[in-house]
Scaffold this active site. Structure first.
Site, short mmCIF file in Angstrom:
data_model
loop_
_atom_site.label_atom_id
_atom_site.label_comp_id
_atom_site.label_asym_id
_atom_site.label_seq_id
_atom_site.Cartn_x
_atom_site.Cartn_y
_atom_site.Cartn_z
N GLY A 145 0.84 -1.19 0.00
CA GLY A 145 0.00 0.00 0.00
C GLY A 145 0.87 1.25 0.00
O GLY A 145 2.05 1.20 0.37
N CYS A 146 0.29 2.37 -0.40
CA CYS A 146 1.07 3.60 -0.52
C CYS A 146 1.52 4.11 0.86
O CYS A 146 2.70 4.44 1.04
CB CYS A 146 0.29 4.65 -1.29
N TYR A 147 0.61 4.15 1.84
CA TYR A 147 1.04 4.61 3.17
C TYR A 147 2.08 3.65 3.78
O TYR A 147 3.08 4.11 4.34
CB TYR A 147 -0.16 4.70 4.12
#
Ligand SMILES: NC(=O)C1=CN([C@@H]2O[C@H](COP(=O)(O)OP(=O)(O)OC[C@H]3O[C@@H](n4cnc5c(N)ncnc54)[C@H](OP(=O)(O)O)[C@@H]3O)[C@@H](O)[C@H]2O)C=CC1
Ligand SMILES: CC(=O)N[C@@H](CCC(=O)OP(=O)(O)O)C(=O)O
Length: 342
Positions: A145-147
């Site tokens: 995921g990006c976070y």
């Protein structure tokens, strides 16, 4: 011979970004492009920035459309990848940009995504200890995921060097493209422009178990995470501000040395010179990660800050970087570290 790649979900933000990168990749030839509600549409009407592909028409996302490729990128909503992946042969490299295969613990998946767990694939964050070895030659890759990408790269060196207590506090701001292209009321310009607001407060965000998984892996013990995401009035970018209590006896020099050691040979992670701070614009459209770390002696905490482009290093760039490793290509092939201003 060129690597032939298909992209499922080519009408979305993640699919569009992987196509932008693949157009500049010298070893890749772009094959089938598929969509869902937009099947039958010309890509030029959906992704007007991808001029060389403007005349291509999206097919339905079916096993037949995706057959005959060396690599298939899945840029589909969570929960949609497993059914598609199982119909692709074991010799095809399948790169899932969704969440389906990221988590190791089925209980975490079920708690945060509310469906049966599909499995766990090698994790496409090459900078984490041991990750490259798992990606080499792999036919399945789960893109983070990006976070979790931004947070893990900010904090893992502190945990790998045993400098921080196993509890981290993270506040991260994301651009609106992180929420995808499908229309949602909270993403209307009038809601987002000129305003910032948190969401998923209090442990509810589905990226929390992924961060715990990554930081615990580096620490060798369970790291608890308090994560607060924030929607920022910008199209792309994540700025993650992370802190953890330092263990007794830690000094600012020891913290700096741990980060210099971790990132000395990383082609995409730039530990900034002391006194300089990460900025989302500096990594926009680039696979670079800016990291800075400080020791706040007044409270005895390590403060680590990172900036990424959520669509590039946070999704499609990480996917292409991992593809390069899996295929035995130089890891940086087709990937830029050049951002825009300031
Ligand atoms: N945006 C980001 O910053 C990041 C996204 N990701 C992941 O990438 C994946 C795609 O996200 P994103 O591009 O942002 O989302 P978008 O909403 O922008 O795109 C979703 C894509 O999936 C297709 N689609 C929608 N529903 C279905 C379905 N039921 N079956 C098959 N295809 C479907 C859409 O097709 P159509 O338009 O034709 O309906 C579209 O191409 C997600 O899993 C997301 O978690 C990962 C990291 C960061
Ligand atoms: C701003 C915004 O809404 N961001 C998304 C994260 C997008 C992402 O990268 O994560 P996945 O790949 O797991 O979807 C969110 O908070 O759900």
């Amino acid at each position: 011979m060129a690597v032939r790649a298909a992209v499922a979900g080519a009408s979305g933000y993640a699919g569009g970004e992987v196509l932008r990168l693949l157009l500049a990749h010298p070893e890749v030839e772009i094959g089938a492009l598929t969509g869902n509600s937009n099947a039958g549409q010309r890509l030029g009407a959906l992704q007007p920035h991808l001029l060389p592909l403007a005349g291509r028409v999206l097919a339905e996302t079916t096993p037949e459309a995706l057959a005959g490729h060396d690599v298939v990128f899945l840029a589909l909503p969570h929960g949609q990848s497993a059914a598609v992946a199982e119909q692709l042969g074991p010799d095809v490299l399948v790169i899932d940009m969704g969440a389906d295969f990221r988590l190791q613990d089925p209980a975490d998946w079920e708690a945060f995504y509310g469906s049966p767990h599909a499995g766990t694939w090698p994790y496409g964050l090459p900078e984490l200890p041991g990750a490259r070895a798992a990606l080499e030659g792999s036919k399945r890759i789960a893109v983070p995921g990006c976070y979790p990408t931004a947070v893990s790269l900010a904090l893992y060196p502190a945990y790998a060097a045993h400098l921080a207590e196993p509890e981290a506090v993270i506040v991260a701001a994301s651009g609106t493209s992180g929420a995808g292209k499908a229309p949602k009321p909270h993403l209307l310009g009038s809601e987002v422009m000129g305003s910032m607001s948190p969401y998923g407060v209090g442990g509810g965000h589905r990226h929390t178990p992924e961060m715990i998984q990554n930081l615990s892996g580096a620490a060798g013990e369970r790291v608890a995470v308090s994560f607060t995401p924030t929607l920022a009035p910008m199209p792309r970018g994540i700025l993650a501000t992370c802190s953890a209590k330092a263990v007794a006896g830690v000094t600012a020099d020891a913290v700096r040395a741990a980060y210099e050691k971790a990132y000395a040979d990383e082609p995409f992670v730039h530990l900034l010179p002391e006194g300089h701070w990460p900025a989302t614009a500096s990594v926009q459209g680039s696979n670079a990660v800016q990291v800075q770390v400080a020791y706040d002696a007044a409270v005895g905490r390590v403060i680590a800050i990172s900036a990424i482009d959520n669509l590039t290093k946070g999704t499609a760039g990480g996917a292409v970087q991992s593809m390069n490793i899996a295929l035995g290509l130089p890891e940086t092939t087709g990937l830029s570290t050049i951002g825009v201003a300031p």
